[in-house]
Design a protein around this motif. Structure first.
Motif, PDB file in Angstrom:
ATOM      1  N   UNK A   4      -1.358  94.237 125.800  1.00 43.76           N
ATOM      2  CA  UNK A   4      -1.169  92.791 125.757  1.00 43.76           C
ATOM      3  C   UNK A   4       0.188  92.494 126.387  1.00 43.76           C
ATOM      4  N   UNK A   5       0.175  91.957 127.607  1.00 41.40           N
ATOM      5  CA  UNK A   5       1.426  91.726 128.336  1.00 41.40           C
ATOM      6  C   UNK A   5       2.363  90.768 127.620  1.00 41.40           C
ATOM      7  N   UNK A   6       1.821  89.895 126.745  1.00 43.09           N
ATOM      8  CA  UNK A   6       2.685  88.989 125.988  1.00 43.09           C
ATOM      9  C   UNK A   6       3.543  89.742 124.977  1.00 43.09           C
ATOM     10  N   UNK A   7       3.091  90.925 124.560  1.00 41.12           N
ATOM     11  CA  UNK A   7       3.819  91.707 123.567  1.00 41.12           C
ATOM     12  C   UNK A   7       4.640  92.829 124.187  1.00 41.12           C
ATOM     13  N   UNK A   8       4.478  93.043 125.460  1.00 40.20           N
ATOM     14  CA  UNK A   8       5.141  94.163 126.125  1.00 40.20           C
ATOM     15  C   UNK A   8       6.626  93.876 126.326  1.00 40.20           C
ATOM     16  N   UNK A   9       7.438  94.880 126.039  1.00 39.27           N
ATOM     17  CA  UNK A   9       8.877  94.815 126.251  1.00 39.27           C
ATOM     18  C   UNK A   9       9.238  95.949 127.195  1.00 39.27           C
ATOM     19  N   UNK A  44      16.075 107.708 120.473  1.00 39.79           N
ATOM     20  CA  UNK A  44      14.901 108.532 120.765  1.00 39.79           C
ATOM     21  C   UNK A  44      13.663 107.672 121.016  1.00 39.79           C
ATOM     22  N   UNK A  45      13.478 106.598 120.253  1.00 38.91           N
ATOM     23  CA  UNK A  45      12.334 105.701 120.444  1.00 38.91           C
ATOM     24  C   UNK A  45      12.397 105.038 121.808  1.00 38.91           C
ATOM     25  N   UNK A  46      13.589 104.613 122.217  1.00 36.84           N
ATOM     26  CA  UNK A  46      13.715 103.962 123.527  1.00 36.84           C
ATOM     27  C   UNK A  46      13.398 104.941 124.651  1.00 36.84           C
ATOM     28  N   UNK A  47      13.866 106.180 124.528  1.00 44.96           N
ATOM     29  CA  UNK A  47      13.549 107.192 125.543  1.00 44.96           C
ATOM     30  C   UNK A  47      12.039 107.401 125.619  1.00 44.96           C
TER      31      UNK A  47
END
Length: 65
Positions: A4-9, A44-47
């Protein structure tokens, strides 16, 4: 799995660098262990998330080719 592109970061290299700096600062400045652990968890989550994004982009580019 559809996205869902609206939720994508989008996670940028700058996001990862900032999280790493936050973790290193927490580690080196005597922040209690739980704060260091939380900073490392976020790093770690961001990586991991950025790696998944790169893989999705790669797969999408090769599907179109």
């Amino acid at each position: 799995m559809p996205i869902d592109d609206d939720l994508r970061v989008e996670i940028t290299d700058a996001d990862v660098r900032a999280a790493k700096q936050d973790w290193l600062t927490a580690r080196d400045s005597g922040v209690p262990g739980i704060g260091v652990d939380a900073a490392f968890w976020l790093y770690a989550r961001l990586i991991s998330t950025q790696a998944q994004q790169l893989a999705e982009t790669f797969r999408a580019a090769h599907r179109r080719a």
